[in-house]
Design a protein around this motif. Structure first.
Motif, PDB file in Angstrom:
ATOM      1  N   SER A  52     -32.985  10.601 -50.908  1.00 32.82           N
ATOM      2  CA  SER A  52     -34.194   9.796 -51.089  1.00 32.82           C
ATOM      3  C   SER A  52     -33.887   8.299 -51.122  1.00 32.82           C
ATOM      4  O   SER A  52     -34.758   7.486 -50.836  1.00 32.82           O
ATOM      5  CB  SER A  52     -34.945  10.214 -52.351  1.00 32.82           C
ATOM      6  OG  SER A  52     -34.122  10.081 -53.482  1.00 32.82           O
ATOM      7  N   GLU A  53     -32.642   7.954 -51.433  1.00 33.07           N
ATOM      8  CA  GLU A  53     -32.273   6.542 -51.500  1.00 33.07           C
ATOM      9  C   GLU A  53     -31.768   5.992 -50.165  1.00 33.07           C
ATOM     10  O   GLU A  53     -31.489   4.805 -50.052  1.00 33.07           O
ATOM     11  CB  GLU A  53     -31.206   6.317 -52.592  1.00 33.07           C
ATOM     12  CG  GLU A  53     -29.817   6.831 -52.239  1.00 33.07           C
ATOM     13  CD  GLU A  53     -29.665   8.353 -52.222  1.00 33.07           C
ATOM     14  OE1 GLU A  53     -28.709   8.837 -51.593  1.00 33.07           O
ATOM     15  OE2 GLU A  53     -30.491   9.059 -52.805  1.00 33.07           O
TER      16      GLU A  53
ATOM     17  N   ASN B 280     -31.779   4.623 -46.272  1.00 28.07           N
ATOM     18  CA  ASN B 280     -32.751   3.800 -45.557  1.00 28.07           C
ATOM     19  C   ASN B 280     -33.587   4.697 -44.642  1.00 28.07           C
ATOM     20  O   ASN B 280     -33.200   5.823 -44.340  1.00 28.07           O
ATOM     21  CB  ASN B 280     -32.075   2.641 -44.797  1.00 28.07           C
ATOM     22  CG  ASN B 280     -31.277   3.102 -43.598  1.00 28.07           C
ATOM     23  OD1 ASN B 280     -31.751   3.881 -42.786  1.00 28.07           O
ATOM     24  ND2 ASN B 280     -30.063   2.592 -43.466  1.00 28.07           N
TER      25      ASN B 280
END
Length: 165
Positions: A61-62, A64
């Motif tokens: 989820s983190e 790019n």
């Protein structure tokens, strides 16, 4: 072109898996407040409404946006396509393996659909039986993929046992 019973079975399991997944997520989006938690069976089994922008347990989820699209949309679609092609072509697969692979494909496509349409995947179930017997928050697609993988492991052991005899 006439479809074989085997092909109808594969398509039916994939479609049924996607349908159960999407119906359950639709129900949760409509009936369960976002971010909420409700006890179903005490703290052991709870109902949530969480949007997961990553994969398993929120991993990715983190990343790019470009990497997330590649790893969570394009790669899964390619892999699921190859698995689908494999189960249609390999006529030696037993019914349990076909069911397992079809469940994995249906679950994978259910989550990919969510990522395309909503930008995230709706997760809603959590099991906590204490200690290591605890899950992350998951959905029907995750359950289908996991069940398919467990079936494949059992089928693999069964085949190895037959070869050893």
């Amino acid at each position: 072109m006439t479809l074989s019973k085997r092909s109808i079975y594969i398509i039916s399991v994939v479609i049924l898996t996607i349908a159960l997944d999407q119906i359950s997520k639709f129900w949760v989006r409509i009936n369960v407040a976002a971010g909420s938690q409700s006890e179903i069976i005490g703290q052991f089994f709870t109902l949530h409404n969480v949007e997961n922008e990553g994969a398993f347990l929120g991993m990715g989820s983190e990343l790019n946006e470009t990497l997330r699209v590649i790893l969570l949309l394009i790669l899964p679609i390619v892999v699921l396509g190859f698995v689908l092609r494999y189960i249609f072509k390999d006529k030696t697969l037993d019914n349990w393996s076909i069911f397992a692979f079809s469940s994995i494909i249906g679950g994978g496509l259910g989550n990919v659909y969510d990522r395309i349409i909503y930008g995230s995947v709706t997760d809603f179930w959590h099991i906590d039986l204490g200690g290591p017997l605890r899950t992350g928050i998951f959905n029907m697609a995750d359950l289908s993929v996991t069940t398919g993988m467990i079936i494949l492991v059992f089928v693999s052991f069964k085949k190895k046992k037959k070869v050893a005899k």
